[in-house]
Design a protein around this motif. Structure first.
Motif, mmCIF file in Angstrom:
data_model
loop_
_atom_site.group_PDB
_atom_site.id
_atom_site.type_symbol
_atom_site.label_atom_id
_atom_site.label_comp_id
_atom_site.label_asym_id
_atom_site.label_seq_id
_atom_site.Cartn_x
_atom_site.Cartn_y
_atom_site.Cartn_z
ATOM 1 N N GLU A 1 -38.358 32.037 0.891
ATOM 2 C CA GLU A 1 -37.096 31.969 1.857
ATOM 3 C C GLU A 1 -37.542 31.239 3.030
ATOM 4 O O GLU A 1 -36.564 30.182 3.258
ATOM 5 C CB GLU A 1 -36.732 33.308 2.275
ATOM 6 C CG GLU A 1 -35.429 33.252 3.164
ATOM 7 C CD GLU A 1 -34.916 34.609 3.732
ATOM 8 O OE1 GLU A 1 -34.098 34.448 4.435
ATOM 9 O OE2 GLU A 1 -35.246 35.555 3.148
ATOM 10 N N GLN B 1 -32.832 30.796 11.000
ATOM 11 C CA GLN B 1 -33.978 29.716 11.014
ATOM 12 C C GLN B 1 -33.553 28.572 11.574
ATOM 13 O O GLN B 1 -32.399 28.003 11.573
ATOM 14 C CB GLN B 1 -34.650 29.470 9.614
ATOM 15 C CG GLN B 1 -35.359 30.717 9.089
ATOM 16 C CD GLN B 1 -36.695 30.681 9.822
ATOM 17 O OE1 GLN B 1 -37.550 29.785 10.141
ATOM 18 N NE2 GLN B 1 -36.709 31.808 10.779
ATOM 19 N N SER C 1 -37.299 26.286 3.331
ATOM 20 C CA SER C 1 -36.231 25.627 4.465
ATOM 21 C C SER C 1 -37.222 24.642 5.161
ATOM 22 O O SER C 1 -36.749 23.915 5.785
ATOM 23 C CB SER C 1 -35.948 26.785 5.514
ATOM 24 O OG SER C 1 -37.175 27.361 6.133
ATOM 25 N N ARG C 2 -38.739 24.391 5.092
ATOM 26 C CA ARG C 2 -39.542 23.647 5.572
ATOM 27 C C ARG C 2 -39.782 22.712 4.426
ATOM 28 O O ARG C 2 -40.499 21.406 5.120
ATOM 29 C CB ARG C 2 -40.765 24.220 6.193
ATOM 30 C CG ARG C 2 -40.641 25.382 6.991
ATOM 31 C CD ARG C 2 -40.113 25.217 8.222
ATOM 32 N NE ARG C 2 -40.247 26.469 9.031
ATOM 33 C CZ ARG C 2 -39.188 27.151 9.506
ATOM 34 N NH1 ARG C 2 -38.009 26.954 8.991
ATOM 35 N NH2 ARG C 2 -39.339 28.407 10.476
ATOM 36 N N SER D 1 -38.358 21.580 0.734
ATOM 37 C CA SER D 1 -37.339 21.872 -0.298
ATOM 38 C C SER D 1 -38.314 21.918 -1.800
ATOM 39 O O SER D 1 -37.540 22.583 -2.623
ATOM 40 C CB SER D 1 -36.239 20.780 -0.409
ATOM 41 O OG SER D 1 -36.814 19.682 -0.573
ATOM 42 N N THR E 1 -33.091 24.406 11.947
ATOM 43 C CA THR E 1 -32.920 23.123 11.013
ATOM 44 C C THR E 1 -34.077 22.309 11.354
ATOM 45 O O THR E 1 -34.845 22.511 12.129
ATOM 46 C CB THR E 1 -31.797 22.517 11.414
ATOM 47 O OG1 THR E 1 -31.865 22.000 12.890
ATOM 48 C CG2 THR E 1 -30.342 23.137 11.421
#
Length: 488
Positions: free
Chosen positions: A397, A253, A401-402, A404, A255
């Motif tokens: 998951e 994925q 990541s986009r 928090s 950053t």
């Protein structure tokens, strides 16, 4: 004999993207047929020509700057969704206002030609290999051709035909699995999808172990991703979850910095699976994706002439402030945050700044598919088979990541709705929104209180299942091939 797709093919188009020598090759010559069939280099060259043709301007329809290949079709489909806003009438407005779907529009021809031209090309490759037999040297080429043929038929089937569920005996699209000059009638939905699944399933074994040289080529993960999309469309959720999971495993994925970088570099984007590599020799300037969808470029249609592409207000407001994807859209009226040193682009609220071409001179690459899509296919498929715990884990998951602060609390139908919402946010402008609306039976609703759909011709409300969700066959194709029946 009737000419196949009378509006489509000449021998040069089959080999577009190859050298001038290839363009002059007579495929009817016995010697050349034998040379091509026995030469893995020549066969791969033919498939490479297909990859190049998928992002070459003007092959499918020369009269429009919208005709820049597969990425153009993906963009056009999103223009028909609830989630994308066109602020002024110009290129892509015919998709936005649903007039592009009628038989007399060049837009139907553009889509039809984009895929049937390439189906003819890969059928030549498949026939050549089958004539001499699959070998260790040509098996990956055979696998690529099979996967592409399956995927191209899938794109046509979901645009020009009805959804799979409940329409097994309805007309879909003509099915071409051999080299022929005879125009065929439309096959049923069931027959077309059976062939698509067969092509994609067979391709997996031939692509196993194949190491591609760049992301423009189809490898095992891409064939698995194709099959995941098809299986989701068909309601085969176990297969969809399996294939989506396998397809995403080779990728990582991005950053936050990589996600917000503009989506213009196929090789550098870590979750980019498949796309078109744009170079100085293949760039088409204003007849290109970024000319139409990069609102920050003062030299393109979007940034230069203010044919702005924006996100729907409802979808924008569905993103919390903690979700960094929200910063990919203009928060207020004013200067774009990614202005160059000399140029200052002022954008309306909700304008997209997600797509920005930061390449130097060549033109940005086209990203057709990202591994992020596979998370949502897997999560939806798991949820629909009753495995909510795993569905929530997969959704969490990618979404954490986009954002928090994200947590998954929904269950049942609400969980599926949440998965679809997050998919719409993640993949805005990447070609999934309208086909999902059609698959899921979602109404088009743009005329609502406070709507930011300002172009009156596009401020439409269309109920799910309406005939306008299916494209008509191009008029020229109907005239050239009497075996084909028209959609209403």
């Amino acid at each position: 004999m009737k000419k196949i797709f009378g509006i489509l093919f000449c021998s040069a188009l089959v080999l577009t993207g190859c050298s001038k020598d290839y363009l002059d090759t007579d495929l009817e010559s016995t010697n050349n047929e034998q040379q091509i069939a026995t030469s893995p280099t020549a066969l791969q060259g033919l498939v490479n020509g297909v990859y190049t043709s998928l992002h070459t301007y003007g092959l499918s329809e020369s009269a429009t700057h919208e005709a820049f290949g597969h990425k153009a079709v993906l963009s056009a489909m999103d223009m028909m969704s609830n989630d994308m806003v066109q602020t002024r009438g110009s290129w892509f407005a015919s998709f936005y206002n649903y007039t592009g779907r009628i038989q007399s529009s060049v837009r139907t021809t553009m889509i039809w030609n984009t895929y049937y031209q390439q189906i003819k090309a890969v059928n030549n490759v498949i026939a050549s290999i089958e004539k001499t037999g699959v070998t260790p040297q040509n098996k990956a080429i055979y696998g690529q051709a099979l996967a592409l043929r399956g995927y191209f038929h899938f794109m046509l089937a979901r645009i020009f035909g009805p959804t799979y569920a409940g329409h097994a005996s309805a007309d879909s699209v003509p099915l071409y699995t051999e080299v022929t000059l005879v125009g065929k009638p439309r096959s049923t939905v069931e027959v077309v999808y059976k062939q698509i699944v067969d092509d994609l399933t067979r391709s997996l074994g031939y692509l196993n172990g194949y190491k591609r040289e760049n992301k423009e080529k189809v490898d095992l993960s891409i064939a698995q991703a194709f099959l995941a999309e098809v299986s989701l469309e068909m309601g085969d959720y176990a297969k969809a979850a399996e294939m989506a999971h396998k397809a995403r495993l080779p990728y990582v994925q991005p950053t936050q910095e990589q996600w917000l970088d503009g989506f213009y570099d196929l090789q550098a984007s870590p979750d980019a699976m498949w796309g078109g590599i744009i170079s100085e020799s293949t760039t088409s300037f204003v007849a290109s994706f970024f000319a139409h969808f990069d609102n920050t470029d003062p030299n393109g249609y979007a940034g230069g002439l203010a044919f702005i592409k924006s996100i729907d207000k409802r979808l924008y407001e569905a993103m919390p402030a903690t979700d960094y994807r929200k910063s990919a859209y203009q928060a207020t009226n004013g200067a774009a945050p990614y202005d160059g040193e000399d140029d200052h682009v002022y954008l309306p609220q909700y304008a997209n700044i997600k797509f920005r071409d930061q390449s130097i001179g060549n033109g940005g690459d086209y990203i057709y598919m990202r591994a992020s899509e596979m998370y949502y296919i897997e999560a939806e498929a798991l949820a629909r088979t009753g495995n909510e715990a795993q569905a929530k884990a997969v959704l969490s998951e990618i979404t954490t990541s986009r954002n928090s602060a994200y947590t998954v609390t929904a269950s049942g139908a609400a969980l599926i709705n949440e998965i679809i919402l997050q998919k719409r946010i993640e993949l805005w402008g990447e070609g999934c929104a309208w086909t999902d609306m059609k698959r899921l039976g979602v109404d088009l609703v743009r005329d609502y209180p406070g709507s930011n759909h300002v172009l009156l011709s596009g401020k439409l409300n269309i109920p799910a299942g309406d005939l306008r969700f299916t494209y008509q066959i191009p008029q020229a194709e109907i005239l050239a091939n009497p075996a084909v029946k028209q959609n209403p």
